[in-house]
Design a protein around this motif. Structure first.
Motif: not given
Length: 399
Positions: A299-310, A362-364
């Motif tokens: 499928q296409q990437p989901d650009f609406s809700d990112p996972v935010v890391l720091s 990222v695709q797992i």
């Protein structure tokens, strides 16, 4: 004699003492005594209950930013303009008396901004609501020190001194000193390079001041006495700070240019709404937030809700990304496909130690469950026992 009086007495003795090679051991011991007394000053009084009006607010969003400054420098106005949350602002001091939170929506992330009451000189000793304000600042990822551009530079030095007194180290990194207490064996002192500020005798005296007689100390840099005391105390918070100079519309352009060229500084005007976009981009840069987008297989990437890391909240590796989604995901990961600036080619097969960068995709790929009974032409559909001895014997033929 109270703790504050003892601290002032030791500071007066340090001011009277000449700084030379003969007195460095004595000054080192005095610095250790002051650090111990300030730690005791921050501890809550014995027998105090947890009642009273609450000050701390619940953490929310992908990062937390605290506004610190003197009264009437524009903190409440800045919060209202950046978040839309109403914080009462007036022409008199101490308009804000408690912690007021707001949310900044920036680059698909939510950043919590806290408007704190003004700090006065002596806040580290408990004047005003200094202790509570500084405690909230310690739980933040970034400090915005709001200063009045028309006032003297002494305000910045006073605030920095107050925060340093309670263990907040602004724009500094932890010293490269390994320290570990032991039960026996005495004090082991080593260094990987020549030391110019601390020697073995001074280290022993500071450790004995803390009643530590068995420990291991290793210097990996040319650190000072203050750095060694910070490592022994172990309760220091190293936090990034941006100096925000407000009210630039009341000073000359030469002064504005001079303030803007200082490191970690941003000049703004809340009255004329000047340079607020630069302030937001500077906050984003200092917090180091990393947005990672997920891509389901096929499928296409989901650009609406990112996972935010720091780096301050867990880390930015593929392993941290998997843990952020779900703790049980790690054991099922076969490999990971990464698109973005952290990948050498698209897509790149990565392991769990790969560092992710902003706006990576990222695709797992998970491990497939093993099919029982073999695969292909080796697959067995029979339900008969595997061993011959377990098979049922047929009845003998009748003759």
């Amino acid at each position: 004699m109270g703790i504050i009086e003892r601290i002032k007495e030791i500071e007066a003795e340090m001011a009277r003492t000449q700084k030379n090679k003969a007195t460095e051991y004595h000054l080192g011991q005095l610095k250790a005594k002051i650090a111990k007394l300030r730690t005791q000053l921050l501890e809550p009084p014995k027998g105090s209950s947890g009642g009273g009006e609450g000050f701390e607010v619940t953490k929310f969003g992908h990062g937390r930013v605290a506004l610190i400054g003197f009264p009437s420098v524009g903190k409440s106005t800045l919060l209202t303009m950046l978040t839309g949350t109403h914080s009462e602002a007036a022409s008199y001091e101490f308009t804000t008396l408690t912690c007021i939170p707001g949310i900044i929506h920036y680059n698909d992330t939510k950043i919590q901004l806290l408007d704190l009451p003004g700090i006065i000189e002596g806040a580290s000793e408990g004047k005003g609501r200094g202790r509570q304000v500084i405690a909230v600042a310690k739980s933040s990822d970034l400090v915005l020190m709001v200063l009045d551009a028309s006032k003297s530079e002494g305000h910045r030095q006073i605030l920095t001194k107050e925060l340093e007194a309670v263990g907040l180290r602004l724009n500094k990194r932890p010293p490269q000193i390994y320290f570990k207490k032991k039960k026996t064996g005495g004090i082991s002192f080593n260094s990987t390079l020549p030391l110019t500020h601390v020697d073995e005798k001074l280290c022993y005296q500071i450790l004995h001041e803390y009643k530590i007689h068995n420990a291991e100390v290793l210097f990996r840099e040319d650190a000072t006495v203050d750095d060694l005391i910070d490592v022994i105390e172990g309760n220091r918070k190293y936090i990034k700070c941006v100096y925000v100079y407000n009210k630039i519309d009341v000073i000359g352009i030469d002064d504005v240019d001079k303030l803007a060229r200082q490191p970690n500084s941003v000049v703004i005007s809340c009255n004329l709404k000047l340079n607020l976009d630069r302030l937001l981009s500077k906050m984003w840069e200092e917090m180091g937030l990393v947005r990672v987008y997920t891509k389901p297989q096929g499928q296409q990437p989901d650009f609406s809700d990112p996972v935010v890391l720091s780096a301050d909240r867990g880390g930015c590796t593929v392993e941290d990304f998997c843990n952020h989604i779900h703790r049980s995901l790690l054991k099922d990961v076969k490999y990971v496909l990464v698109w973005g600036t952290s990948a050498r080619h698209y897509p790149q097969h990565c392991g769990l130690a790969q560092s992710l960068q902003d706006e990576d995709v990222v695709q797992i790929v998970k491990k497939k469950e093993k099919e029982e009974g073999g695969r292909g032409r080796f697959k067995s559909h029979s339900t008969a026992p595997a061993r011959i001895s377990d098979r049922e014997k047929k009845a003998p033929l009748k003759t």
